[in-house]
Design a protein around this motif. Structure first.
Motif, PDB file in Angstrom:
ATOM      1  N   VAL A  22       0.896  -1.212   0.022  1.00  0.00           N
ATOM      2  CA  VAL A  22       0.127  -0.106  -0.246  1.00  0.00           C
ATOM      3  C   VAL A  22       0.935   1.260  -0.144  1.00  0.00           C
ATOM      4  N   SER A  25       2.141   1.883  -3.383  1.00  0.00           N
ATOM      5  CA  SER A  25       1.055   2.136  -4.425  1.00  0.00           C
ATOM      6  C   SER A  25       0.934   3.779  -4.078  1.00  0.00           C
ATOM      7  N   LEU A  26       0.868   4.327  -2.966  1.00  0.00           N
ATOM      8  CA  LEU A  26       0.764   5.560  -2.615  1.00  0.00           C
ATOM      9  C   LEU A  26       1.678   6.481  -3.221  1.00  0.00           C
ATOM     10  N   LEU A  29       1.431   6.885  -6.633  1.00  0.00           N
ATOM     11  CA  LEU A  29       0.091   7.698  -7.170  1.00  0.00           C
ATOM     12  C   LEU A  29       0.830   9.033  -7.110  1.00  0.00           C
ATOM     13  N   GLY A  30       1.825   9.311  -6.455  1.00  0.00           N
ATOM     14  CA  GLY A  30       2.182  10.687  -6.262  1.00  0.00           C
ATOM     15  C   GLY A  30       2.337  11.059  -4.745  1.00  0.00           C
ATOM     16  N   TYR A  31       1.970  10.158  -3.793  1.00  0.00           N
ATOM     17  CA  TYR A  31       1.948  10.762  -2.380  1.00  0.00           C
ATOM     18  C   TYR A  31       3.373  10.213  -1.833  1.00  0.00           C
ATOM     19  N   GLU A  32       4.337  11.276  -2.188  1.00  0.00           N
ATOM     20  CA  GLU A  32       5.588  10.909  -1.795  1.00  0.00           C
ATOM     21  C   GLU A  32       5.813  11.049  -0.079  1.00  0.00           C
ATOM     22  N   GLU A  33       4.949  11.714   0.534  1.00  0.00           N
ATOM     23  CA  GLU A  33       4.939  12.132   1.764  1.00  0.00           C
ATOM     24  C   GLU A  33       4.879  10.706   2.554  1.00  0.00           C
ATOM     25  N   VAL A  34       4.216   9.724   1.768  1.00  0.00           N
ATOM     26  CA  VAL A  34       4.048   8.541   3.082  1.00  0.00           C
ATOM     27  C   VAL A  34       5.374   7.643   2.884  1.00  0.00           C
ATOM     28  N   SER A  35       5.806   7.490   4.195  1.00  0.00           N
ATOM     29  CA  SER A  35       7.062   6.573   4.256  1.00  0.00           C
ATOM     30  C   SER A  35       6.646   5.120   4.712  1.00  0.00           C
ATOM     31  N   ASP A  36       5.539   4.803   5.262  1.00  0.00           N
ATOM     32  CA  ASP A  36       5.251   3.678   5.835  1.00  0.00           C
ATOM     33  C   ASP A  36       3.627   3.510   5.866  1.00  0.00           C
ATOM     34  N   ALA A  37       3.006   2.094   5.768  1.00  0.00           N
ATOM     35  CA  ALA A  37       1.758   1.863   5.917  1.00  0.00           C
ATOM     36  C   ALA A  37       1.543   0.325   6.715  1.00  0.00           C
ATOM     37  N   ARG A  38       0.898   0.422   7.557  1.00  0.00           N
ATOM     38  CA  ARG A  38       0.685  -0.942   8.066  1.00  0.00           C
ATOM     39  C   ARG A  38      -1.042  -0.958   8.085  1.00  0.00           C
TER      40      ARG A  38
END
Lengths: 77, 77
Positions: A22, A25-26, A29-38
């Protein structure tokens, strides 16, 4: 009737491969600020009476796998 | 780094068969006080910067299916 919200999350030391996908994928999609998802579960129970000790038991016996998951719960409304 | 907790739940009008199974199993284990259970997702994101409009977009595009799911999020820490 009271509602209990149970949060079940994979223990932090374990790799969450779905979460990593996830996050990838983020970023894609251009959401570079996301470093991790759980990814965990949010289980909403409607109960007739609230007994926190019994809710803890339900989590340990059925709702979570205490070997690999942590859980917490809160009574709402 | 800020953490965003995203809750994704099936819309109330839709049947949650997994949740119904969990409620049945809890009753079977003796937890008669449980009348219903619904199962959603709890997605925890680590983000470098918080922009609520972008987080809402992430939910609409990837994290939730707005046709059948509701979502909410909160920024923690």
């Amino acid at each position: 009737m009271p509602t209990v919200r149970v949060s079940v999350t994979l223990k932090p030391s374990l790799l969450d491969s779905a979460g990593r996908t996830v996050a990838g994928s983020l970023k894609h999609l251009g959401y570079e600020e996301v470093s991790d998802a759980r990814i965990g579960k949010l289980i909403t129970l409607q109960v007739e009476t609230v007994d926190e000790a019994r809710i803890r038991e339900m989590c340990q016996k059925l709702l979570a796998n205490p070997v690999i998951e942590d859980f917490s719960f809160e009574v709402v409304g």
